[in-house]
Design a protein around this motif. Structure first.
Motif, PDB file in Angstrom:
ATOM      1  N   GLN A  80      21.289 -12.766  72.038  1.00 23.73           N
ATOM      2  CA  GLN A  80      20.850 -14.548  73.110  1.00 23.73           C
ATOM      3  C   GLN A  80      21.594 -15.373  72.350  1.00 23.73           C
ATOM      4  O   GLN A  80      22.512 -16.375  72.022  1.00 23.73           O
ATOM      5  N   PRO A  81      20.428 -15.408  71.244  1.00 27.91           N
ATOM      6  CA  PRO A  81      21.129 -16.400  70.101  1.00 27.91           C
ATOM      7  C   PRO A  81      21.993 -16.403  69.057  1.00 27.91           C
ATOM      8  O   PRO A  81      22.944 -17.653  68.932  1.00 27.91           O
ATOM      9  N   GLN A 135      16.228 -21.914  77.377  1.00 26.39           N
ATOM     10  CA  GLN A 135      15.694 -21.976  76.223  1.00 26.39           C
ATOM     11  C   GLN A 135      16.537 -22.432  74.802  1.00 26.39           C
ATOM     12  O   GLN A 135      15.717 -23.383  73.931  1.00 26.39           O
ATOM     13  N   CYS A 136      16.891 -20.982  74.631  1.00 27.09           N
ATOM     14  CA  CYS A 136      17.880 -21.068  73.382  1.00 27.09           C
ATOM     15  C   CYS A 136      18.978 -22.238  73.264  1.00 27.09           C
ATOM     16  O   CYS A 136      19.146 -22.438  72.427  1.00 27.09           O
ATOM     17  N   ASN A 139      17.301 -26.270  72.584  1.00 26.83           N
ATOM     18  CA  ASN A 139      16.923 -26.342  71.255  1.00 26.83           C
ATOM     19  C   ASN A 139      18.373 -25.648  70.465  1.00 26.83           C
ATOM     20  O   ASN A 139      18.255 -26.919  70.030  1.00 26.83           O
TER      21      ASN A 139
END
Length: 271
Positions: A80-81, A135-136, A139
């Protein structure tokens, strides 16, 4: 492994916001991607297929947008990131995440016979994958700081009428979609200080390949029997319009609430 991505460009337009749509290659995700393109967004389309469907890419470009495709199973938290960073590098900005990707409960299975494996797979994709992708993304937005152009920032989570209406033969779907409603509230509360709006769209009986795969006539019976006041199947464009309206910031004093796109199915009717 680096994400697969393809680029098709349209003539440059000043300050086009960028939206990510998971599951954007078909169904409600495709409807959302096309509506967002018409709204003035450039698109990062995420889906499972190794390569983009040319028809999808051409449809987005025909609406004046630039589009790239990225292969990702959202349950793969490790990637994901990497994928989100690649999207930010490719487009130079991030503005909206549409969490649409999810799996249906197939085969339909009575709650008393549901296996842990089937339950866990739904949780991994529908809930866990969506939670941590949100969440990623959040951020990354926070780390980017307040943009000078003040483009509206949003996260849209596509849940379902199954967040509230019970179906005991698809209990894992009910559980994950109802949990997503709380995910929306949690992130809406936490991200409000950063002026990031979080929205929930609850589609009703929408004509897609996923709903057709149920293999029964319950939805048709509900529509014909008056359970749906606007007595028709919803279309992916109905959901797309709702998503685009939210992403464009046309409801600016709202966050953390569900928008039903269900033809009135949610109206409680007296017997």
């Amino acid at each position: 492994m680096a994400p697969t991505h393809e680029e098709m460009t349209a003539p440059p337009i000043p300050v086009r916001p960028v939206a990510i749509v998971t599951g954007g290659g078909q169904g409600l995700g495709l409807g959302s991607a096309l509506a967002l393109a018409e709204e003035g967004f450039d698109l990062a389309v995420i889906d499972l297929a190794p390569e983009a469907d040319p028809a999808v890419m051409e449809g987005v470009v025909a609406r004046g947008a630039a589009v790239r495709y990225y292969q990702l199973d959202i349950s793969d938290l490790d990637r994901q990131p990497e994928v989100l960073r690649r999207i930010r590098e490719d487009f130079g900005r991030l503005d909206c995440l549409v969490n649409n990707a999810g799996i249906a409960a197939r085969p339909l299975t009575d709650i008393l016979e549901l296996s842990p494996e089937a339950f866990d797979r739904s949780v991994d994709v529908n809930l866990r994958g969506t939670f941590f992708l949100t969440q990623c993304f959040a951020n990354l937005l926070i780390a980017s700081g307040a943009p000078e152009d003040r483009v509206y920032k949003s996260i849209v989570i596509v849940s379902s009428i199954a967040a509230e209406l019970v179906s005991t033969d698809r209990s894992q779907y009910n559980v994950t979609k109802s949990a997503l409603s709380m995910v929306v509230k949690l992130y809406a509360q936490r991200l409000a200080e950063y002026d990031i709006h979080v929205h929930e769209v609850r589609p009703g009986l929408i004509a897609t390949a996923m709903t057709a795969s149920a293999g029964n006539t319950i939805a048709d019976d509900w529509i014909e029997g008056g359970r749906v006041p606007l007595a028709r199947w919803g279309q992916k464009e109905d959901v797309g319009q709702a998503v685009a309206t939210l992403a464009a910031g046309r409801l600016p004093y709202m966050t953390g609430q569900p928008i039903w796109v269900a033809g009135g199915l949610n109206i409680s009717q007296a017997p």
